[in-house]
Design a protein around this motif. Sequence first.
Motif, PDB file in Angstrom:
ATOM      1  N   SER A 112     -18.822  17.670 -29.999  1.00 50.31           N
ATOM      2  CA  SER A 112     -18.577  18.461 -28.729  1.00 50.31           C
ATOM      3  C   SER A 112     -19.045  17.304 -27.804  1.00 50.31           C
ATOM      4  O   SER A 112     -20.423  17.051 -27.816  1.00 50.31           O
ATOM      5  CB  SER A 112     -19.233  19.660 -28.439  1.00 50.31           C
ATOM      6  N   TYR A 160     -17.899  33.568 -30.348  1.00 46.86           N
ATOM      7  CA  TYR A 160     -18.303  33.354 -29.722  1.00 46.86           C
ATOM      8  C   TYR A 160     -18.559  34.973 -29.219  1.00 46.86           C
ATOM      9  O   TYR A 160     -17.858  35.329 -27.608  1.00 46.86           O
ATOM     10  CB  TYR A 160     -18.105  32.331 -27.788  1.00 46.86           C
ATOM     11  N   HIS A 193     -20.762  34.681 -25.105  1.00 49.34           N
ATOM     12  CA  HIS A 193     -20.316  33.271 -24.691  1.00 49.34           C
ATOM     13  C   HIS A 193     -18.904  33.708 -24.466  1.00 49.34           C
ATOM     14  O   HIS A 193     -17.844  34.301 -24.934  1.00 49.34           O
ATOM     15  CB  HIS A 193     -20.052  31.972 -24.872  1.00 49.34           C
ATOM     16  N   GLU A 207     -14.918  31.757 -22.748  1.00 52.87           N
ATOM     17  CA  GLU A 207     -15.386  30.807 -23.434  1.00 52.87           C
ATOM     18  C   GLU A 207     -13.878  30.251 -23.042  1.00 52.87           C
ATOM     19  O   GLU A 207     -13.032  30.978 -22.788  1.00 52.87           O
ATOM     20  CB  GLU A 207     -15.195  29.593 -24.225  1.00 52.87           C
ATOM     21  N   VAL A 253     -10.329  27.266 -23.227  1.00 52.29           N
ATOM     22  CA  VAL A 253      -9.995  26.279 -23.478  1.00 52.29           C
ATOM     23  C   VAL A 253      -8.715  25.092 -22.787  1.00 52.29           C
ATOM     24  O   VAL A 253      -7.324  26.038 -23.230  1.00 52.29           O
ATOM     25  CB  VAL A 253      -9.511  26.203 -24.865  1.00 52.29           C
ATOM     26  N   CYS A 269     -13.519  22.110 -22.330  1.00 52.42           N
ATOM     27  CA  CYS A 269     -13.755  23.707 -23.033  1.00 52.42           C
ATOM     28  C   CYS A 269     -15.058  23.943 -21.233  1.00 52.42           C
ATOM     29  O   CYS A 269     -15.814  23.251 -21.341  1.00 52.42           O
ATOM     30  CB  CYS A 269     -14.492  24.271 -24.250  1.00 52.42           C
ATOM     31  N   PHE A 295     -18.101  26.996 -20.529  1.00 52.82           N
ATOM     32  CA  PHE A 295     -18.672  28.538 -21.525  1.00 52.82           C
ATOM     33  C   PHE A 295     -19.122  29.124 -20.004  1.00 52.82           C
ATOM     34  O   PHE A 295     -20.210  28.206 -19.562  1.00 52.82           O
ATOM     35  CB  PHE A 295     -19.348  27.569 -22.835  1.00 52.82           C
TER      36      PHE A 295
END
Length: 136
Positions: free
Chosen positions: A23, A52, A55, A57, A59, A105, A107
Amino acid sequence: MIVRSLNDLQDMGRVVSAEGWTSQRLLLQEDGMGFSMHDTIIEAGAVLEMHYKNHLEAVYCVEGEGNVFSVLTETNFPIQAGTIYALDQNDKHVLTATKTMRMICVFNPPLVGPESHDDEGAYPLLTAATPCEASV
């Protein structure tokens, strides 16, 4: 205005890797945008179980192929360049890369930077003042 490139991130300490993924963290909490943005490589053959809990997310796949499996609905979704998936319910999921994937991604809340997946596949909820013990 914030301007940076992938080439800047290693020297900034914004690259985090674990088995099957890397990442590159373009935007983090300290950037003050209200979200973090990552350019992530998922290696071919990787099977990543994630959840997650802290969070949301989104993508977006820009390269490669694979699938994402929703544990809750037991549904498998094909992922390829041009496909987005959003974990709007903190969805427990399994991402499998059949070809190396490059993902963008986002978040919310934003990551601080050094987070890595814990034993449940989640990132801890950190603030800039919270130390992080990276785990895989």
